[in-house]
Scaffold this active site. Sequence first.
Site, mmCIF file in Angstrom:
data_model
loop_
_atom_site.group_PDB
_atom_site.id
_atom_site.type_symbol
_atom_site.label_atom_id
_atom_site.label_comp_id
_atom_site.label_asym_id
_atom_site.label_seq_id
_atom_site.Cartn_x
_atom_site.Cartn_y
_atom_site.Cartn_z
ATOM 1 N N ASP A 1 0.843 -1.195 -0.111
ATOM 2 C CA ASP A 1 0.121 -0.128 0.126
ATOM 3 C C ASP A 1 0.658 1.261 0.030
ATOM 4 O O ASP A 1 2.012 1.243 0.214
ATOM 5 C CB ASP A 1 -1.039 0.052 1.248
ATOM 6 C CG ASP A 1 -0.114 -0.098 2.390
ATOM 7 O OD1 ASP A 1 0.963 0.260 2.501
ATOM 8 O OD2 ASP A 1 -0.953 -0.218 3.523
ATOM 9 N N ASP B 1 -8.018 -7.628 0.304
ATOM 10 C CA ASP B 1 -7.204 -7.508 1.495
ATOM 11 C C ASP B 1 -7.620 -7.064 2.622
ATOM 12 O O ASP B 1 -8.674 -6.245 2.692
ATOM 13 C CB ASP B 1 -5.763 -6.797 1.438
ATOM 14 C CG ASP B 1 -5.879 -5.535 1.849
ATOM 15 O OD1 ASP B 1 -5.323 -5.206 2.886
ATOM 16 O OD2 ASP B 1 -6.612 -4.486 1.046
#
Length: 379
Positions: A94, A268
Site C-alpha cells: 500500500d 485484503d
Amino acid sequence: MNPITYELIKTDKQTGARLGRVHTPHGSFDTPTFMPVGTLATVKTMSPEDLQSMQANIILSNTYHLWLRPGEDIIREAGGLHKFMNWDGAILTDSGGFQVFSLSDMREIKEEGVHFRNHLNGEKLFLSPEKAMDIQNALGSDIMMAFDECPPYPAEYDYMKASVERTSRWAERCLQAHNRPHDQGLFGIVQGGEYEALRKQSAEDLVSLDFPGYAIGGLSVGEPKHVMNKVLEFTTPFLPSNKPRYLMGVGSPDALIDGAIRGVDMFDCVLPTRIARNGTCMTSNGRLVVRNAKYARDFNPIDEHCSCHVCKNYSRAYIRHLIKCNETFGFRLTTYHNLHFLLKLMEQVRTAIKEDRLGDFKESFFEQYGLNKANPKNF
C-alpha cells in the site's frame, strides 16, 4: 511490456462476477482472490511455507510501517522485499496513505503532501506522492499503490470533491515519480465516498492516466454494508474490464462474496489474522470464539467441514487451552485456519463463477454462515 496484466477468463451468468488471472513478475494468481496482510514483512505467526501450503500466491505489506522499521534502505540492500522475507510469490504494497490519514490528530494535509508525527516516537515526518513512490521502488513490490487522500466517513460533498481532485493530482505525480515501471505495476485508487458523481469523476481521472490496475478506496471505513455495496455497484462500471480491480481493506466472508458479485477481483484485510489472535475462528457455520469456556472439553475440530491441517489435527479444547495460556502456537493455529478458510472460500467463489452459479452459492453460504436477516452481523 507492462509488468502487471489481467486476463478475463469468464463472467458468471447469474451475477456478472469475473473469473480472471493476474500475471506479475513473481507469478500469477487466479481471481477473485484474498490477499493475506503481512504488515511488517510477515503475516503474523505464519511462515512463507505456511502461506504457500494454503495456496496464497500474493500477500500485502505496509509501506508506512516498513519505512519506519527497518527502513527502506535496509530492504533495498537486502535485494528487495521478496529476498528480505524469503517470499517468492507476488507482493502488493500500500502507499502508506491510509496509516498517515488515520493519525488524524497528528497530521496536516497540504498540496505537497502530509506532515505528521511518527506514531512510535513523535518524530516529525513528511510523506508525499514522490516519497511514497521512492519507498515502494526500494521495497520492490510487484504491485505498488498511488498515494491518495483517505477522507473520513461520512464527509461533506464539497470536502470530498476537493479530496478527489487532490487524489487525481497526486496520482499524476506518482506516475511521474515511479522509477521502475518495467518491473513494478502502479495502481491508481478511486475515491469519492458515497457520492456517485465523485466516484465517476475519480475513476475517469485515473482511467485517463492508464494505470495497469485500479483500487477502490474509501470503503470499509465504518459505512453500513448496503452503502459499500451501492458504491461498488456504481463504481466498477467506470473501470476498464481488461484490468484488475482491488477493494481495499475488506475481508469478512459476506463482503468478499458481495464484492466479487459486483466485479471486484482482489481483496485484503487484517480481519482473519487479527481476530485469530483473540481466539475467534471463521467456520462454515459462522464465527466460533474458541477461547469461550464451553469449548474446554470440546474435542471436535474448529470446523468439521474444513480441510486445513489445523482442523485435521487439533481440537477446540487444545486450541482453547493454548490461547488461554497465551501460547504463540495457539495464535498460529487459529491464524492458519482463518486464512485457509478465506482462501478456500475464494476458491469456492471462483468455482461457482466457472459454473455460473455464484448467486446460488451466495444464498446457501449466507444461510449456513448465519448471514440471513435474523442474524445479519454474524460475520
